[in-house]
Design a protein around this motif. Structure first.
Motif, PDB file in Angstrom:
ATOM      1  N   ASP A  92      -7.767  -1.069  -4.657  1.00 56.73           N
ATOM      2  CA  ASP A  92      -6.927   0.111  -4.943  1.00 56.73           C
ATOM      3  C   ASP A  92      -7.593   0.862  -6.094  1.00 56.73           C
ATOM      4  O   ASP A  92      -7.200   0.800  -7.237  1.00 56.73           O
ATOM      5  CB  ASP A  92      -5.498  -0.305  -5.285  1.00 56.73           C
ATOM      6  N   LEU A 145      -7.499   3.447  -1.356  1.00 58.93           N
ATOM      7  CA  LEU A 145      -7.451   2.035  -0.993  1.00 58.93           C
ATOM      8  C   LEU A 145      -8.650   1.805  -0.079  1.00 58.93           C
ATOM      9  O   LEU A 145      -8.569   1.924   1.142  1.00 58.93           O
ATOM     10  CB  LEU A 145      -6.127   1.703  -0.299  1.00 58.93           C
ATOM     11  N   GLU A 202       0.822  -1.207   0.000  1.00 57.49           N
ATOM     12  CA  GLU A 202       0.000   0.000   0.000  1.00 57.49           C
ATOM     13  C   GLU A 202       0.859   1.261   0.000  1.00 57.49           C
ATOM     14  O   GLU A 202       0.515   2.257  -0.659  1.00 57.49           O
ATOM     15  CB  GLU A 202      -0.947  -0.010   1.191  1.00 57.49           C
ATOM     16  N   VAL A 244      -6.317  -5.725  -2.869  1.00 57.00           N
ATOM     17  CA  VAL A 244      -5.081  -6.006  -2.134  1.00 57.00           C
ATOM     18  C   VAL A 244      -5.039  -7.481  -1.749  1.00 57.00           C
ATOM     19  O   VAL A 244      -3.994  -8.141  -1.839  1.00 57.00           O
ATOM     20  CB  VAL A 244      -4.981  -5.102  -0.894  1.00 57.00           C
ATOM     21  N   THR A 284     -10.074  -4.884   0.000  1.00 51.17           N
ATOM     22  CA  THR A 284      -9.606  -3.519  -0.190  1.00 51.17           C
ATOM     23  C   THR A 284      -9.235  -3.323  -1.648  1.00 51.17           C
ATOM     24  O   THR A 284      -8.341  -4.000  -2.160  1.00 51.17           O
ATOM     25  CB  THR A 284      -8.390  -3.231   0.705  1.00 51.17           C
TER      26      THR A 284
END
Length: 680
Positions: free
Chosen positions: A420, A396, A315, A559, A418
């Motif tokens: 992006d 994110l 991240e 993610v 999550t």
């Protein structure tokens, strides 16, 4: 020659450019025999394209359609046909042998028919669904009240060998749709009835393939005979609901695989063992990276400390790259009013993938499955001028999507993840530059994380599908923009009709991992619908209000999924910059602990993640523990190292590299870490 349908001649152009004049009705096999009987024995299937190159609609890769929906034809008229298909017009002709990828899928689809033949001979009460080829083999969905056992699967495989030995020709026949429906209804073949009704129209002819006493409703093509299905294996059986609906009958999906020879078959099983050894669920548990807690719910990921370190590295890199590339970082709520999802169209077009509404004191709310409406509201919060565009928002953001309990798979298919996500608001004249920049960003992501190869698909709309919103003019313009960018960048791509998002076409970038597997992660999507639905505007140079266009893009995809792919790509042996523990310290005895702590301090000051094993254990046991945890560097510290300010280095995958000065090692490790090197 086969019996001719006409006395007229047609032209057949071969790959070398030569033309042959042959009577209409000549088959590809006739032409192969005319060239060489040896060639005729080697070819598997034919590919043809009208010499006039008449466009005939785009092809679909849906497994059901590939079984039933008439001849699949590419936009330029190219299609696969049986070797015994009469040629009735002038064509380009390719005679495909075993080396061609398309040939393997034809063999596997034929193997599915061989398996269905064996199943009905052994278990005649079985009702058949469909049996497409897949990238790994084939399957056949069947309905039978009694579950198939391992002994049943072994018997099916043995009977398949008998069907192959009989060398029964695959013969294509056609009959009126109404007769096919009548026959299958009498036989209680409810799935075949459904497929005929779905994929054919009243008054049409349907195609059937026969081998021996077995007949199946199928588009084909197939290999010439069952004897060409030489190397196969029945693998397993799993449950599958009819039409994917839990309220329908429970089907049994029997999986198998097939190759042209035993050597390739054995190589496949060796590869499966390698895949098993890289399973992210197993490695994740061994390395204590994450868990799924049933008491909390399926498909919800708990990131453990070591997994959390890797996530932070991922991240941090992504956020820094976004800022470098002109994105603004934003954060949006996890729940929003139901009314907003109605405006966006998600309530209508994506509602079945969303969680039920929550009734609170002021309104109904729904968990967000997407971040885009939140970014739209941020854009809409203040007036925009053409000078402000493009506006790029990145987040994110955690999203939640309903997945059926049987579909989830470790990190790869989850209910909460999550994304992006980023959304770009721009003028129509800026859209192609923004799409190109997104593709460049996607390539950078893949290369940075160690993936060198990728494949691209362009997903377009189906004008007949009411789920797609917007006019044909808008869709054609959007597809044209995406196509123009891909062509300008020289990126090969495959067009997938009907697979666009409901609001616009998209480019999907599928990475290829170390085992050659493709993973769908990055996507870039064109959208003019949501700006229209939310009445987004900007003031143009002419002083008038105009509507921006919008790009959706996600590069990790999620993610969680990207992390799962990383685990399997590296088999847990992450490059230094991603490894949760980068350096393991092994003091030989307690008297070396002071020096070990000094080394640890200097390494940590250099920005490296270090773990010191202070246990009263033998040195080899400590080294073995770090090795099992796939730590990139293990440093052995004894009298010699303490006295010379050095370290004895063991490198993952290389073993003992001898002693070097501590300063030199720090420089080496720091450089690898800061440059995000994909290897040691």
């Amino acid at each position: 020659m086969s019996e001719l349908q006409s006395t007229a001649n047609i032209s057949v152009q071969l790959p070398d450019g030569s033309l042959r004049e042959v009577p209409a009705g000549t088959t590809p096999l006739d032409i192969a025999n005319a060239i060489s009987p040896r060639l005729a024995a080697a070819v598997v299937v034919a590919r043809i394209r009208p010499l006039a190159k008449v466009t005939a609609g785009e092809a679909s890769d849906s497994s059901e359609e590939s079984m039933y929906a008439g001849p699949t034809t590419d936009a330029d008229g190219t299609r696969l046909v049986d070797l015994t298909t009469p040629l009735t017009e002038s064509v380009e002709l390719w005679l495909l042998k075993e080396q061609d990828e398309a040939s393997l899928k034809v063999v596997r689809h034929s193997a599915a028919h061989v398996m269905a033949t064996a199943i009905l001979e052994l278990f005649p009460e079985t009702k058949l669904g469909h049996g497409p080829a897949t990238d790994q083999g084939f399957f056949y969905d069947v309905y039978r009240a009694s579950p198939f056992t391992d002994a049943d699967l072994a018997a099916i495989e043995a009977r398949m060998a008998e069907v192959v030995a009989r060398n029964e020709p695959f013969v294509r026949a056609e009959e009126p749709r109404e007769k096919g429906l009548e026959d299958y209804e009498k036989q209680g073949e409810f799935m075949k009835v459904h497929f005929i009704e779905r994929f054919t129209k009243p008054g049409e002819e349907i195609s059937l393939y026969k081998n021996g006493n077995f007949t199946d409703f199928c588009r084909g093509p197939h290999v010439p005979s069952t004897g060409r299905v030489k190397a196969f294996k029945v693998m397993s059986v799993a449950g599958a609901y009819w039409l994917g609906d839990e309220k329908n009958q429970q089907l049994q999906r029997i999986y198998g695989t097939a190759f042209f020879n035993d050597k390739d078959l054995q190589a496949h099983f060796k590869r499966l063992e390698e895949i098993k050894a890289r399973d992210h669920r197993i490695i994740g548990k061994q390395m204590d990276l994450y868990s799924i807690q049933e008491v909390a719910g399926s498909g919800l990921i708990f990131w453990h400390p070591k997994g959390g370190i890797i996530r932070k590295a991922m991240e941090d890199w992504m956020r820094e790259e976004c800022i470098k590339r002109g994105y603004n970082l934003v954060y949006t709520p996890h729940i929003m009013r139901r009314e907003m999802w109605k405006i966006s169209g998600h309530e209508e077009n994506y509602g079945e993938n969303m969680y039920p509404a929550m009734e609170l004191d002021d309104a109904e709310y729904r968990l967000k499955p997407m971040n885009c409406p939140g970014h739209i509201l941020i854009y809409k919060n203040s007036p925009k001028s053409y000078r402000d565009l493009p506006v790029r928002y990145a987040e994110l953001g955690n999203v939640y999507r309903y997945e059926r309990s049987g579909t989830m798979h470790g990190l790869l298919r989850v209910r909460g993840f999550t994304q992006d996500d980023a959304h770009i608001f721009c003028t129509p004249s800026q859209i192609e530059d923004e799409i190109a920049a997104c593709i460049d960003f996607a390539e950078s992501v893949l290369h940075t994380f160690g993936f060198q190869e990728f494949k691209v698909e362009l997903s377009t709309w189906d004008p007949k599908d009411k789920a797609f919103i917007g006019s044909a003019e808008k869709w054609d313009g959007a597809v044209g923009s995406l196509t123009k960018v891909l062509d300008a960048k020289g990126i090969p791509y495959k067009t997938i009709p009907g697979e666009a998002a409901f609001y616009g076409p998209k480019i999907d970038i599928k990475l290829v991992d170390v085992l050659g597997r493709m993973w769908q992660l990055s996507t870039v999507q064109f959208d003019w619908n949501l700006p229209q639905r939310f009445d987004l505007t900007y003031k143009g140079e002419d002083g008038e209000l105009h509507q921006p266009v919008m790009v959706h893009r996600a590069l990790f995809g999620s993610v969680e999924r990207f992390f799962g792919v990383l685990i399997e790509h590296y088999a847990g042996a992450f490059p230094l910059w991603l490894a949760p523990v980068q350096i393991g310290l092994v003091p030989i005895s307690e008297k070396h602990l002071d020096y070990a702590n000094e080394v640890k301090k200097q390494l940590e000051e250099a920005g490296l993640r270090v773990e010191l094993d202070e246990r009263n254990e033998k040195m080899n046991a400590k080294i073995r523990e770090f090795t099992l945890q796939k730590v990139p560097f293990v440093l052995i510290l004894g009298d010699k190292e303490s006295n010379t300010q050095s370290v004895s280095v063991r490198t993952r995958g290389k073993g003992d590299e001898g002693s070097v000065s501590l300063a030199d090692f720090i420089t080496r490790a720091k450089t690898l870490n800061e440059t995000n090197a994909a290897t040691l």
